[in-house]
Motif scaffolding. Structure first.
Motif, PDB file in Angstrom:
ATOM      1  N   ASN A 186       0.833  -1.212   0.000  1.00  0.00           N
ATOM      2  CA  ASN A 186       0.000   0.000   0.000  1.00  0.00           C
ATOM      3  C   ASN A 186       0.866   1.259   0.000  1.00  0.00           C
ATOM      4  O   ASN A 186       0.603   2.212  -0.737  1.00  0.00           O
ATOM      5  CB  ASN A 186      -0.916   0.007   1.228  1.00  0.00           C
ATOM      6  CG  ASN A 186      -2.089  -0.927   1.078  1.00  0.00           C
ATOM      7  OD1 ASN A 186      -2.404  -1.373  -0.022  1.00  0.00           O
ATOM      8  ND2 ASN A 186      -2.727  -1.238   2.193  1.00  0.00           N
ATOM      9  N   TYR A 187       1.900   1.255   0.846  1.00  0.00           N
ATOM     10  CA  TYR A 187       2.784   2.418   0.918  1.00  0.00           C
ATOM     11  C   TYR A 187       3.455   2.673  -0.442  1.00  0.00           C
ATOM     12  O   TYR A 187       3.554   3.820  -0.907  1.00  0.00           O
ATOM     13  CB  TYR A 187       3.873   2.210   1.970  1.00  0.00           C
ATOM     14  CG  TYR A 187       3.408   2.233   3.411  1.00  0.00           C
ATOM     15  CD1 TYR A 187       2.138   2.676   3.760  1.00  0.00           C
ATOM     16  CD2 TYR A 187       4.251   1.802   4.429  1.00  0.00           C
ATOM     17  CE1 TYR A 187       1.727   2.694   5.074  1.00  0.00           C
ATOM     18  CE2 TYR A 187       3.842   1.815   5.759  1.00  0.00           C
ATOM     19  CZ  TYR A 187       2.580   2.258   6.075  1.00  0.00           C
ATOM     20  OH  TYR A 187       2.173   2.272   7.389  1.00  0.00           O
ATOM     21  N   LEU A 188       3.911   1.600  -1.079  1.00  0.00           N
ATOM     22  CA  LEU A 188       4.670   1.757  -2.317  1.00  0.00           C
ATOM     23  C   LEU A 188       3.784   2.095  -3.515  1.00  0.00           C
ATOM     24  O   LEU A 188       4.285   2.517  -4.562  1.00  0.00           O
ATOM     25  CB  LEU A 188       5.470   0.481  -2.592  1.00  0.00           C
ATOM     26  CG  LEU A 188       6.687   0.304  -1.666  1.00  0.00           C
ATOM     27  CD1 LEU A 188       7.205  -1.112  -1.718  1.00  0.00           C
ATOM     28  CD2 LEU A 188       7.776   1.287  -2.052  1.00  0.00           C
ATOM     29  N   ARG A 189       2.490   1.877  -3.369  1.00  0.00           N
ATOM     30  CA  ARG A 189       1.572   2.260  -4.446  1.00  0.00           C
ATOM     31  C   ARG A 189       1.163   3.731  -4.334  1.00  0.00           C
ATOM     32  O   ARG A 189       0.545   4.273  -5.235  1.00  0.00           O
ATOM     33  CB  ARG A 189       0.323   1.377  -4.410  1.00  0.00           C
ATOM     34  CG  ARG A 189       0.594  -0.063  -4.838  1.00  0.00           C
ATOM     35  CD  ARG A 189      -0.649  -0.922  -4.704  1.00  0.00           C
ATOM     36  NE  ARG A 189      -0.328  -2.323  -4.971  1.00  0.00           N
ATOM     37  CZ  ARG A 189      -0.795  -3.348  -4.255  1.00  0.00           C
ATOM     38  NH1 ARG A 189      -1.614  -3.108  -3.242  1.00  0.00           N
ATOM     39  NH2 ARG A 189      -0.469  -4.571  -4.563  1.00  0.00           N
ATOM     40  N   MET A 190       1.506   4.345  -3.195  1.00  0.00           N
ATOM     41  CA  MET A 190       1.177   5.758  -3.014  1.00  0.00           C
ATOM     42  C   MET A 190       2.114   6.625  -3.830  1.00  0.00           C
ATOM     43  O   MET A 190       3.268   6.276  -4.054  1.00  0.00           O
ATOM     44  CB  MET A 190       1.307   6.148  -1.529  1.00  0.00           C
ATOM     45  CG  MET A 190       0.296   5.517  -0.608  1.00  0.00           C
ATOM     46  SD  MET A 190       0.756   5.761   1.136  1.00  0.00           S
ATOM     47  CE  MET A 190       1.079   7.521   1.194  1.00  0.00           C
TER      48      MET A 190
ATOM     49  N   HIS B 126      -7.004  -1.840   2.478  1.00  0.00           N
ATOM     50  CA  HIS B 126      -6.303  -0.831   1.680  1.00  0.00           C
ATOM     51  C   HIS B 126      -6.889   0.522   2.022  1.00  0.00           C
ATOM     52  O   HIS B 126      -8.085   0.754   1.856  1.00  0.00           O
ATOM     53  CB  HIS B 126      -6.465  -1.119   0.186  1.00  0.00           C
ATOM     54  CG  HIS B 126      -5.793  -0.090  -0.683  1.00  0.00           C
ATOM     55  ND1 HIS B 126      -4.426   0.079  -0.699  1.00  0.00           N
ATOM     56  CD2 HIS B 126      -6.293   0.834  -1.542  1.00  0.00           C
ATOM     57  CE1 HIS B 126      -4.107   1.047  -1.542  1.00  0.00           C
ATOM     58  NE2 HIS B 126      -5.238   1.533  -2.070  1.00  0.00           N
ATOM     59  N   LEU B 127      -6.050   1.396   2.521  1.00  0.00           N
ATOM     60  CA  LEU B 127      -6.493   2.717   2.951  1.00  0.00           C
ATOM     61  C   LEU B 127      -5.772   3.760   2.113  1.00  0.00           C
ATOM     62  O   LEU B 127      -4.546   3.883   2.180  1.00  0.00           O
ATOM     63  CB  LEU B 127      -6.179   2.908   4.442  1.00  0.00           C
ATOM     64  CG  LEU B 127      -6.955   3.984   5.192  1.00  0.00           C
ATOM     65  CD1 LEU B 127      -8.412   3.596   5.326  1.00  0.00           C
ATOM     66  CD2 LEU B 127      -6.352   4.197   6.575  1.00  0.00           C
ATOM     67  N   GLU B 128      -6.548   4.497   1.322  1.00  0.00           N
ATOM     68  CA  GLU B 128      -5.954   5.560   0.519  1.00  0.00           C
ATOM     69  C   GLU B 128      -5.535   6.725   1.421  1.00  0.00           C
ATOM     70  O   GLU B 128      -6.172   6.977   2.448  1.00  0.00           O
ATOM     71  CB  GLU B 128      -6.948   6.054  -0.525  1.00  0.00           C
ATOM     72  CG  GLU B 128      -7.309   5.041  -1.586  1.00  0.00           C
ATOM     73  CD  GLU B 128      -6.163   4.773  -2.541  1.00  0.00           C
ATOM     74  OE1 GLU B 128      -5.248   5.621  -2.615  1.00  0.00           O
ATOM     75  OE2 GLU B 128      -6.168   3.715  -3.196  1.00  0.00           O
TER      76      GLU B 128
ATOM     77  N   LEU C 184      -0.738   5.565   9.450  1.00  0.00           N
ATOM     78  CA  LEU C 184       0.219   6.445   8.780  1.00  0.00           C
ATOM     79  C   LEU C 184      -0.369   7.099   7.534  1.00  0.00           C
ATOM     80  O   LEU C 184       0.115   8.137   7.092  1.00  0.00           O
ATOM     81  CB  LEU C 184       1.483   5.667   8.411  1.00  0.00           C
ATOM     82  CG  LEU C 184       2.345   5.198   9.590  1.00  0.00           C
ATOM     83  CD1 LEU C 184       3.539   4.429   9.083  1.00  0.00           C
ATOM     84  CD2 LEU C 184       2.779   6.362  10.455  1.00  0.00           C
ATOM     85  N   THR C 185      -1.385   6.468   6.937  1.00  0.00           N
ATOM     86  CA  THR C 185      -2.001   7.065   5.747  1.00  0.00           C
ATOM     87  C   THR C 185      -3.416   7.566   6.021  1.00  0.00           C
ATOM     88  O   THR C 185      -4.054   8.113   5.129  1.00  0.00           O
ATOM     89  CB  THR C 185      -2.047   6.046   4.596  1.00  0.00           C
ATOM     90  OG1 THR C 185      -2.703   4.852   5.042  1.00  0.00           O
ATOM     91  CG2 THR C 185      -0.650   5.703   4.125  1.00  0.00           C
ATOM     92  N   ALA C 186      -3.915   7.366   7.236  1.00  0.00           N
ATOM     93  CA  ALA C 186      -5.288   7.773   7.555  1.00  0.00           C
ATOM     94  C   ALA C 186      -5.368   9.278   7.776  1.00  0.00           C
ATOM     95  O   ALA C 186      -4.481   9.883   8.374  1.00  0.00           O
ATOM     96  CB  ALA C 186      -5.783   7.041   8.804  1.00  0.00           C
ATOM     97  N   GLY C 187      -6.464   9.869   7.288  1.00  0.00           N
ATOM     98  CA  GLY C 187      -6.701  11.285   7.538  1.00  0.00           C
ATOM     99  C   GLY C 187      -7.391  11.530   8.859  1.00  0.00           C
ATOM    100  O   GLY C 187      -7.347  12.630   9.421  1.00  0.00           O
TER     101      GLY C 187
ATOM    102  N   THR D 192     -18.665   2.832   3.800  1.00  0.00           N
ATOM    103  CA  THR D 192     -17.479   3.144   3.009  1.00  0.00           C
ATOM    104  C   THR D 192     -17.863   3.996   1.798  1.00  0.00           C
ATOM    105  O   THR D 192     -18.787   3.671   1.067  1.00  0.00           O
ATOM    106  CB  THR D 192     -16.799   1.848   2.537  1.00  0.00           C
ATOM    107  OG1 THR D 192     -16.224   1.192   3.670  1.00  0.00           O
ATOM    108  CG2 THR D 192     -15.698   2.137   1.521  1.00  0.00           C
ATOM    109  N   GLY D 193     -17.146   5.074   1.614  1.00  0.00           N
ATOM    110  CA  GLY D 193     -17.422   5.964   0.499  1.00  0.00           C
ATOM    111  C   GLY D 193     -18.153   7.228   0.897  1.00  0.00           C
ATOM    112  O   GLY D 193     -18.129   8.218   0.159  1.00  0.00           O
TER     113      GLY D 193
END
Length: 881
Positions: free
Chosen positions: A609-613, A789-791, A810-813, A850-851
């Motif tokens: 997930n991190y590397l797809r960011m 998977h968390l954008e 780390l990726t959560a808003g 979700t969404g």
């Protein structure tokens, strides 16, 4: 084999032959309860027709059209003449008349089960008259096994479609003047032996189908006292027609449709049914024109949470350790054994250790394969009432509110007024962990205090080592010894943590600012092993080769890692990370659960997930963490300046205190870090024991050992065959894993106090403020972090968290949790990362989709759904494992 059996020939053990409904009706008939006469067409008849219709091929094909294809095959299939003749002959046994009115009801093998009722999933046909119409109704019942709702229900409960068959109940119709349903325990509050009765004129279908607002009665089954009467509008009545079928009639029925005597008779009947089964029941009943009371169905109430078994008298209150630890699922039997041993060590720290460590602390209980603490003594003592709410507010805020409400319950009146037991326990704790020394060291020599925390870890690593030559008996001895003694060692760090937070409170007083206004001081604190772990994982992602992580599925990444086929930097980096943190995992408080070192799926998925960011730039987690540290220092300077304006000494003490606070606040995670390390080491050793038990034929697989208690594993070393026992326990564990609701607090009479308290207005999502800030973003509902998977910027909505979840932070808003308080794990980490968070939000994972676009106000403790239509139709992430 007979294809038609009378109720009197059926018992509760014949589920495979007659299905759940018929098995219960036969059991009730044999128990002498007032069941209308009837018979059942067995599952063998269904199987014969389904085979002829080629249903096996339809099931094997599967796909979205499964339900419709199966229904069509069954509706078009002819009924063999032998089966038709059996149906006609059995029908004539129900009365002398040629056209006896009957109810034709589906009875599936996966129905009316203790863990899944399947209520209303298959069809029922009322007032069927004549043998030909009965044959047609039977065919339609068979087809109803394949309604869309029944197929979906089986999917959600993990039941194989190919394993399910259907029997058909044919039962004499009761020409009901009044009918309805009765729960022998209150399904809303959980209170046992409190019957809840819904009643309506005419047939009970109006109540069962939800087509009417019935009269409702609540009865104390023991005394017969009617606690509540509520008249429904009863605007619809369903009646039997003379020639067959039913009609729906608009009604204007005033008053109540049951007399008090009838209500009490119903409650008494419910008690008889419950006593027979030994568990609360969901029943259907009818009263005919002569006033005779009939029981037409009974099944377990599957939604009630099981109660801790106790011999203690009086009303008891239990608090969920699972909820407090953010682990909503059940624990394995070995995990429960470990908790008993750990609780023995915990009780010993306060001078209340049990005589036998395996028994666990006197305050610890099990229910629903989860652990519970008996809070009754604290509830009924002055000191407990003063301390418990404050302690719970920090870790589980909603539980604190529920507990405070219980103070008004007369059955929890204060009977323990002396403060001596409390201070004696505190003194024992202080002596055991050398609290004065640790506090002085934290104040005067913080470097030595931090060195002690590291030295403790090194000493623990040494004690956890087991020689490769150790026998299974020696490994079990070592496991029990470590589990019962590690808690006192790990908790010896708490005086250091308490010093840090005590100085935080002192700085609040000196500056005149509330602690809630000083939360920025706690951002990005050092010496926290969990946040250090998360940041190391992020740093690893920035250094390793991006391929194959961006393109390959996680399963392939796992395969390549285990085969040492990943690119060199990635292979070395992941191996080093797992060497340091591989003892951790999701639901890590259960030693029966694999660690990341055993199954790195979650970690490799997070890295992918991190590397797809895209490049995070200033929003990269390491930069955000560094910025948080700078903001914390700025907050310290502001608070010190405020205190200095009230006096130079105040300013100096505030500066000293807040610097110590930041130095020691992160240490709060170390005791759990060390406890989890102990669990992981014990797990590795027990797997060796499991391998020995496989070699001796006792178990099928090495990890089956975790479905034994530790004393059972010891006995198993003498031989035997426990494979069937393990199979049963694995099945029970899987069933409990599907339970979505676990109460925070439950009373020994079954009451869930939270259900009695006032709730927020519809649409208002109110929880506890956990981490200041406001964020608006797209919600992502996650029930299990493995495979999630968390954008970047999405708001994580989840039941609760433990350290296994935190790489997602780390990726959560933002963060929304159903459980927790201001000092719960998720809240603490959210503050450190500067993520707005609200915790203790009731049913957040159901009420948020979700969404949806939501706004999280971490200071006010509110969550607002700003977009009612989901932007995406994603399902909540349950698991990809």
């Amino acid at each position: 084999m007979k294809t038609a059996l009378d109720f009197s020939d059926i018992d509760g053990g014949m589920l495979a032959e007659v299905g759940g409904k018929a098995a219960n009706l036969g059991e009730l008939t044999r128990a002498g309860l007032p069941v209308p006469p009837g018979w059942v067409l067995t599952t063998e008849a269904y199987h014969e027709v389904a085979q002829a219709a080629g249903l096996d091929d339809v099931i094997a094909t599967g796909g979205p059209g499964l339900a419709e294809a199966a229904r069509t095959r069954l509706l078009e299939a002819p009924i063999p003449e032998a089966i038709a003749a059996s149906i006609r002959a059995a029908y004539t046994t129900l009365g002398k008349a040629e056209a006896v009115p009957v109810a034709v009801r589906s009875s599936a093998t996966a129905e009316d089960l203790p863990f899944a009722s399947f209520a209303g999933q298959q069809d029922t046909y009322l007032n069927v008259v004549g043998a030909d119409d009965v044959l047609d109704a039977v065919r339609r019942c068979w087809a109803s096994l394949w309604t869309d709702r029944a197929v979906a229900y089986r999917d959600s409960n993990g039941i194989d479609h190919a394993s399910v068959r259907l029997a058909v109940v044919v039962q004499a119709m009761v020409d009901a003047r009044t009918a309805g349903v009765m729960f022998t325990a209150n399904p809303l509050t959980g209170r046992r032996h409190e019957a809840v009765i819904d009643a309506n004129p005419g047939l009970g279908e109006a109540v069962v189908s939800g087509a009417v607002n019935p009269d409702r009665f609540v009865v104390d089954a023991a005394s017969g006292e009617i606690l509540d009467r509520h008249a429904g509008d009863k605007r619809l009545v369903i009646r039997a027609l003379p020639g067959g079928g039913t009609e729906r009639v608009e009604s204007a029925h005033d008053g109540l449709c049951l007399t008090d005597e009838q209500v009490r008779d119903l409650a008494a009947l419910g008690t008889r049914v419950e006593d027979h089964y030994g568990a609360p029941q969901d029943t259907e009943w009818a009263i005919d024109a002569d006033g005779t009371l009939w029981l037409t169905q009974a099944r377990p109430i599957t939604t009630l949470y099981p109660l801790p078994e106790t011999t203690r008298e009086g009303l008891r209150a239990y608090f969920s350790i699972n909820v407090a630890q953010g682990v909503m699922g059940p624990l394995t039997p070995m995990g429960l054994s470990a908790f008993r041993l750990l609780s023995s060590g915990a009780a010993g720290v306060f001078g209340y250790g049990p005589a036998e460590a395996r028994d666990g602390a006197a305050f610890m209980f099990e229910a629903g394969q989860r652990t519970w603490i008996d809070l009754t003594t604290a509830l009924r003592s002055r000191m407990g009432r003063a301390i418990l709410p404050r302690a719970l507010t920090m870790g589980e805020a909603r539980a604190a509110a529920v507990l405070t409400d219980l103070f008004e319950e007369p059955r929890f009146s204060v009977i323990h007024t002396s403060r001596r037991p409390f201070f004696r326990a505190v003194a024992h704790f202080a002596r055991r962990v050398h609290a004065p020394t640790r506090v002085l060291q934290a104040l005067v020599r913080p470097d030595r205090a931090l060195a002690y925390t590291r030295r403790l870890g090194e000493e623990l690593d040494r004690r956890l080592r087991v020689p490769g030559s150790a026998t299974p008996v020696q490994r079990l001895d070592h496991a029990e010894r470590m589990l019962s003694t590690t808690f006192p060692v790990a908790v010896s760090l708490m005086p250091i943590v308490i010093t840090g937070y005590g100085l935080f409170a002192l700085a609040s007083k000196l500056s005149g600012r509330s602690m809630s206004d000083m939360q920025d001081v706690l951002r990005s604190v050092p010496n926290n092993p969990t946040t250090e772990m998360d940041l190391e994982l992020w740093t690893l992602a920035t250094r390793i080769e991006p391929e194959p992580f961006r393109n390959e599925p996680v399963s392939e990444l796992v395969r390549r890692f285990r085969a040492a086929e990943l690119p060199p930097k990635a292979q070395r980096g992941i191996t080093a990370f797992l060497d340091k943190y591989g003892h951790r995992g999701v639901a890590e408080i259960d030693l029966g659960v694999p660690r990341w070192s055993e199954d790195p799926t979650h970690i490799l998925g997070v890295l992918a997930n991190y590397l797809r960011m895209e490049d995070g730039g200033d929003l990269a987690p390491d930069k955000l963490f560094a910025r948080g540290a700078a903001e914390a220092e700025a907050a310290v300077a502001r608070i010190v300046a405020t205190a200095r304006r009230r006096g130079a000494l105040r300013g100096a003490v505030a500066r000293f205190g807040l610097r110590r606070t930041r130095l020691f606040a992160g240490v709060r995670e170390m005791p759990k870090f060390y406890l989890v390390k102990t669990l992981a080491a014990v797990r590795r050793s027990l797997l060796v024991v499991g391998e020995h038990l496989v070699a001796t034929g006792v178990l099928e697989r090495a990890d089956d050992v975790f479905f034994l208690r530790i004393e059972e594993a010891r006995s198993a070393l003498c031989g035997g065959d426990l494979r069937e026992l393990v199979t049963e326990r694995r099945a029970a564990y899987e069933q409990e894993s599907r339970r979505r609701h676990v109460p925070r607090i439950v009373l020994s009479d079954g009451t869930e106090p939270e259900a009695l308290s006032s709730v927020a207005a519809e649409g208002a999502l109110i929880g506890s403020a956990a981490s200041a800030g406001t964020v608006t973003g797209r919600a992502r509902v996650v029930l299990d972090p493995v495979g999630a998977h968390l954008e970047p910027g999405e708001i994580l909505v989840c039941p609760s968290t433990d350290p296994g979840w935190t790489p997602l932070f780390l990726t959560a808003g933002g963060l929304v949790m159903e459980m927790g308080g201001a000092m719960s794990h998720g809240a603490v980490v959210a503050r450190e990362y500067g993520i707005p968070a609200v915790v203790g939000v009731p049913d957040a994972t159901h009420r948020i989709v979700t969404g949806q676009e939501i706004t999280v106000n971490g200071a006010a403790g509110t969550v607002t759904i700003t977009e009612n239509e989901a932007a995406a139709q994603d399902e909540p992430v349950i698991s990809s494992a």
